[in-house]
Design a protein around this motif. Structure first.
Motif, PDB file in Angstrom:
ATOM      1  N   LEU A 182       1.640   9.573  -5.847  1.00  0.00           N
ATOM      2  CA  LEU A 182       1.898  10.782  -5.414  1.00  0.00           C
ATOM      3  C   LEU A 182       2.886  11.477  -6.661  1.00  0.00           C
ATOM      4  O   LEU A 182       2.827  12.561  -7.007  1.00  0.00           O
ATOM      5  CB  LEU A 182       2.279  10.964  -3.868  1.00  0.00           C
ATOM      6  CG  LEU A 182       3.098  12.227  -3.453  1.00  0.00           C
ATOM      7  CD1 LEU A 182       1.992  13.245  -3.371  1.00  0.00           C
ATOM      8  CD2 LEU A 182       3.700  12.098  -2.339  1.00  0.00           C
ATOM      9  N   LEU A 183       3.675  10.586  -6.817  1.00  0.00           N
ATOM     10  CA  LEU A 183       4.776  11.023  -8.177  1.00  0.00           C
ATOM     11  C   LEU A 183       4.271  11.404  -9.230  1.00  0.00           C
ATOM     12  O   LEU A 183       4.429  12.285  -9.905  1.00  0.00           O
ATOM     13  CB  LEU A 183       5.808   9.822  -8.020  1.00  0.00           C
ATOM     14  CG  LEU A 183       6.810   9.893  -6.925  1.00  0.00           C
ATOM     15  CD1 LEU A 183       7.983   8.561  -7.263  1.00  0.00           C
ATOM     16  CD2 LEU A 183       7.424  11.171  -6.569  1.00  0.00           C
ATOM     17  N   ARG A 184       2.872  10.714  -9.339  1.00  0.00           N
ATOM     18  CA  ARG A 184       2.300  10.596 -10.813  1.00  0.00           C
ATOM     19  C   ARG A 184       1.394  11.963 -10.783  1.00  0.00           C
ATOM     20  O   ARG A 184       1.518  12.659 -11.657  1.00  0.00           O
ATOM     21  CB  ARG A 184       1.433   9.490 -11.003  1.00  0.00           C
ATOM     22  CG  ARG A 184       0.696   9.544 -12.355  1.00  0.00           C
ATOM     23  CD  ARG A 184      -0.249   8.345 -12.660  1.00  0.00           C
ATOM     24  NE  ARG A 184       0.566   7.141 -12.586  1.00  0.00           N
ATOM     25  CZ  ARG A 184       0.555   6.186 -11.649  1.00  0.00           C
ATOM     26  NH1 ARG A 184      -0.138   6.177 -10.641  1.00  0.00           N
ATOM     27  NH2 ARG A 184       1.126   4.979 -11.901  1.00  0.00           N
ATOM     28  N   LEU A 185       0.882  12.290  -9.474  1.00  0.00           N
ATOM     29  CA  LEU A 185       0.190  13.471  -9.453  1.00  0.00           C
ATOM     30  C   LEU A 185       1.121  14.975  -9.667  1.00  0.00           C
ATOM     31  O   LEU A 185       0.660  15.829 -10.062  1.00  0.00           O
ATOM     32  CB  LEU A 185      -0.653  13.596  -8.169  1.00  0.00           C
ATOM     33  CG  LEU A 185      -1.898  12.335  -7.987  1.00  0.00           C
ATOM     34  CD1 LEU A 185      -2.423  12.666  -6.600  1.00  0.00           C
ATOM     35  CD2 LEU A 185      -2.947  12.840  -9.170  1.00  0.00           C
ATOM     36  N   ARG A 186       2.228  14.611  -8.979  1.00  0.00           N
ATOM     37  CA  ARG A 186       3.216  15.824  -9.191  1.00  0.00           C
ATOM     38  C   ARG A 186       3.669  16.245 -10.531  1.00  0.00           C
ATOM     39  O   ARG A 186       3.678  17.054 -11.002  1.00  0.00           O
ATOM     40  CB  ARG A 186       4.326  15.595  -8.223  1.00  0.00           C
ATOM     41  CG  ARG A 186       3.971  15.577  -6.818  1.00  0.00           C
ATOM     42  CD  ARG A 186       5.391  15.560  -5.793  1.00  0.00           C
ATOM     43  NE  ARG A 186       6.282  16.544  -6.224  1.00  0.00           N
ATOM     44  CZ  ARG A 186       7.206  16.485  -5.368  1.00  0.00           C
ATOM     45  NH1 ARG A 186       7.769  15.455  -4.550  1.00  0.00           N
ATOM     46  NH2 ARG A 186       8.148  17.701  -5.563  1.00  0.00           N
ATOM     47  N   ARG A 187       3.888  14.968 -11.247  1.00  0.00           N
ATOM     48  CA  ARG A 187       4.192  15.143 -12.636  1.00  0.00           C
ATOM     49  C   ARG A 187       3.058  15.777 -13.492  1.00  0.00           C
ATOM     50  O   ARG A 187       3.303  16.435 -14.425  1.00  0.00           O
ATOM     51  CB  ARG A 187       4.746  13.572 -13.357  1.00  0.00           C
ATOM     52  CG  ARG A 187       5.935  13.340 -12.832  1.00  0.00           C
ATOM     53  CD  ARG A 187       6.756  12.181 -13.785  1.00  0.00           C
ATOM     54  NE  ARG A 187       5.772  11.096 -13.654  1.00  0.00           N
ATOM     55  CZ  ARG A 187       5.981  10.025 -12.846  1.00  0.00           C
ATOM     56  NH1 ARG A 187       6.812  10.117 -11.872  1.00  0.00           N
ATOM     57  NH2 ARG A 187       4.952   9.001 -12.876  1.00  0.00           N
ATOM     58  N   SER A 188       1.780  15.242 -13.188  1.00  0.00           N
ATOM     59  CA  SER A 188       0.839  15.803 -14.167  1.00  0.00           C
ATOM     60  C   SER A 188       0.366  17.352 -13.726  1.00  0.00           C
ATOM     61  O   SER A 188      -0.080  17.784 -14.647  1.00  0.00           O
ATOM     62  CB  SER A 188      -0.504  14.917 -13.665  1.00  0.00           C
ATOM     63  OG  SER A 188      -0.989  15.188 -12.433  1.00  0.00           O
ATOM     64  N   ARG A 189       0.965  18.017 -12.510  1.00  0.00           N
ATOM     65  CA  ARG A 189       0.810  19.102 -12.111  1.00  0.00           C
ATOM     66  C   ARG A 189       1.711  20.146 -12.604  1.00  0.00           C
ATOM     67  O   ARG A 189       1.707  21.221 -12.441  1.00  0.00           O
ATOM     68  CB  ARG A 189       0.160  19.226 -10.664  1.00  0.00           C
ATOM     69  CG  ARG A 189      -0.994  18.717 -10.294  1.00  0.00           C
ATOM     70  CD  ARG A 189      -1.271  18.762  -8.527  1.00  0.00           C
ATOM     71  NE  ARG A 189      -2.269  18.193  -8.454  1.00  0.00           N
ATOM     72  CZ  ARG A 189      -2.737  18.056  -7.116  1.00  0.00           C
ATOM     73  NH1 ARG A 189      -1.922  18.437  -6.117  1.00  0.00           N
ATOM     74  NH2 ARG A 189      -3.974  17.362  -6.820  1.00  0.00           N
ATOM     75  N   ARG A 190       2.990  19.639 -13.335  1.00  0.00           N
ATOM     76  CA  ARG A 190       4.197  20.554 -13.610  1.00  0.00           C
ATOM     77  C   ARG A 190       3.705  21.203 -14.618  1.00  0.00           C
ATOM     78  O   ARG A 190       3.329  20.690 -15.748  1.00  0.00           O
ATOM     79  CB  ARG A 190       5.304  19.467 -13.747  1.00  0.00           C
ATOM     80  CG  ARG A 190       6.603  20.362 -13.860  1.00  0.00           C
ATOM     81  CD  ARG A 190       7.698  19.324 -14.033  1.00  0.00           C
ATOM     82  NE  ARG A 190       7.874  18.305 -12.931  1.00  0.00           N
ATOM     83  CZ  ARG A 190       8.483  17.199 -12.918  1.00  0.00           C
ATOM     84  NH1 ARG A 190       9.017  16.948 -14.000  1.00  0.00           N
ATOM     85  NH2 ARG A 190       8.769  16.605 -11.801  1.00  0.00           N
ATOM     86  N   ALA A 227       0.814  -1.173  -0.047  1.00  0.00           N
ATOM     87  CA  ALA A 227      -0.161   0.131   0.010  1.00  0.00           C
ATOM     88  C   ALA A 227       0.805   1.353   0.150  1.00  0.00           C
ATOM     89  O   ALA A 227       0.361   2.335  -0.736  1.00  0.00           O
ATOM     90  CB  ALA A 227      -0.869   0.042   1.164  1.00  0.00           C
ATOM     91  N   LEU A 228       1.919   1.112   1.011  1.00  0.00           N
ATOM     92  CA  LEU A 228       2.785   2.283   0.691  1.00  0.00           C
ATOM     93  C   LEU A 228       3.539   2.544  -0.656  1.00  0.00           C
ATOM     94  O   LEU A 228       3.524   3.799  -1.147  1.00  0.00           O
ATOM     95  CB  LEU A 228       3.947   2.168   1.766  1.00  0.00           C
ATOM     96  CG  LEU A 228       3.392   2.368   3.231  1.00  0.00           C
ATOM     97  CD1 LEU A 228       4.629   1.890   4.421  1.00  0.00           C
ATOM     98  CD2 LEU A 228       2.889   3.493   3.510  1.00  0.00           C
ATOM     99  N   VAL A 229       3.859   1.540  -1.159  1.00  0.00           N
ATOM    100  CA  VAL A 229       4.531   1.855  -2.583  1.00  0.00           C
ATOM    101  C   VAL A 229       3.522   2.351  -3.552  1.00  0.00           C
ATOM    102  O   VAL A 229       3.932   3.197  -4.263  1.00  0.00           O
ATOM    103  CB  VAL A 229       5.134   0.372  -3.063  1.00  0.00           C
ATOM    104  CG1 VAL A 229       5.484   0.533  -4.474  1.00  0.00           C
ATOM    105  CG2 VAL A 229       6.179  -0.170  -2.260  1.00  0.00           C
ATOM    106  N   LEU A 230       2.383   1.674  -3.751  1.00  0.00           N
ATOM    107  CA  LEU A 230       1.227   2.309  -4.472  1.00  0.00           C
ATOM    108  C   LEU A 230       1.060   3.710  -4.214  1.00  0.00           C
ATOM    109  O   LEU A 230       0.840   4.625  -5.072  1.00  0.00           O
ATOM    110  CB  LEU A 230       0.138   1.694  -4.535  1.00  0.00           C
ATOM    111  CG  LEU A 230      -0.169  -0.005  -5.081  1.00  0.00           C
ATOM    112  CD1 LEU A 230      -1.337  -0.740  -4.518  1.00  0.00           C
ATOM    113  CD2 LEU A 230       0.483   0.037  -6.333  1.00  0.00           C
ATOM    114  N   ALA A 231       0.996   4.302  -2.764  1.00  0.00           N
ATOM    115  CA  ALA A 231       0.781   5.473  -2.656  1.00  0.00           C
ATOM    116  C   ALA A 231       1.720   6.374  -2.827  1.00  0.00           C
ATOM    117  O   ALA A 231       1.471   7.556  -3.437  1.00  0.00           O
ATOM    118  CB  ALA A 231       0.568   5.769  -0.839  1.00  0.00           C
TER     119      ALA A 231
END
Length: 209
Positions: free
Chosen positions: A187-195, A179-183
């Protein structure tokens, strides 16, 4: 009740790191009501083995008691003997427990089954506490009878049994890690999409008519 300590208790961190190998072991004897020797294996479950018409011995029964904690739970090995001779018999038992790859988990010191009376059925239970997260366990008992009875030579015999205890604590830790790995990945995917995208400089790019 006879009790043997296989090893001192370990801390929680050490238990997890070493797969919780050590713990406690204890032995209890439960005598049944005496029966006539002519009744044979009456009162014994399964298919007991006849030892030269002197006594019967059962197979080995494993009774698991799983726990959610890192200790893994307890295992009880149960073995029954019945004297069908006309004189008391004294034997010895040795119980031990190992895992699926034959690594020892716990061992109980050899104990004496003293003066099993004619017609008496006695059940011995060895309890191994905190057996750990091994999942697959094999229980064993070796019974050593007298060297001979009435001039008939006797021999030791071993009974084995296999059981499974689901490693709930280890499973929970693996699920938490997953669960921690998926979270973190989400989070990294969301940060890349907002860049923000870089601005395009004027005067460059294809010219269309």
């Amino acid at each position: 009740m006879l009790t043997s300590t296989a090893a001192p208790r370990l801390t929680a961190v050490t238990l997890i790191a070493m797969s919780l190998i050590c713990g406690l072991a204890g032995l209890t004897a439960t005598p049944a009501s005496a029966e006539a020797a002519t009744n044979g294996p009456s009162g014994m479950s399964g298919e007991p083995t006849n030892i030269h018409d002197f006594f019967y011995v059962s197979g080995l029964t494993v009774l698991p008691a799983p726990q959610i904690g890192p200790e893994g739970g307890d295992l009880t090995l149960e073995f029954t003997m019945k004297n069908v001779s006309t004189a008391p018999i004294t034997s010895s038992l040795r119980f031990w427990l190992d895992n699926a790859i034959n690594l020892p988990v716990q061992t109980l010191d050899t104990v004496e089954v003293a003066n099993l009376a004619p017609g008496e059925t006695r059940t011995m239970r060895a309890t191994f506490e905190d057996v750990g997260q091994w999942t697959f366990f094999r229980g064993h008992v070796t019974m050593t009878p007298p060297v001979d009875i009435a001039g008939t030579a006797l021999w030791s015999l071993t009974r084995d049994s296999f059981t499974l205890i689901l490693p709930w604590f280890l499973t929970a830790m693996l699920m938490l890690l997953a669960a921690l790995v998926l979270a973190v990945r989400q989070l990294l995917r969301l940060r890349r999409s907002r860049r923000p995208l870089p601005d395009l400089a004027l005067g460059y790019g294809p010219v269309t008519s």
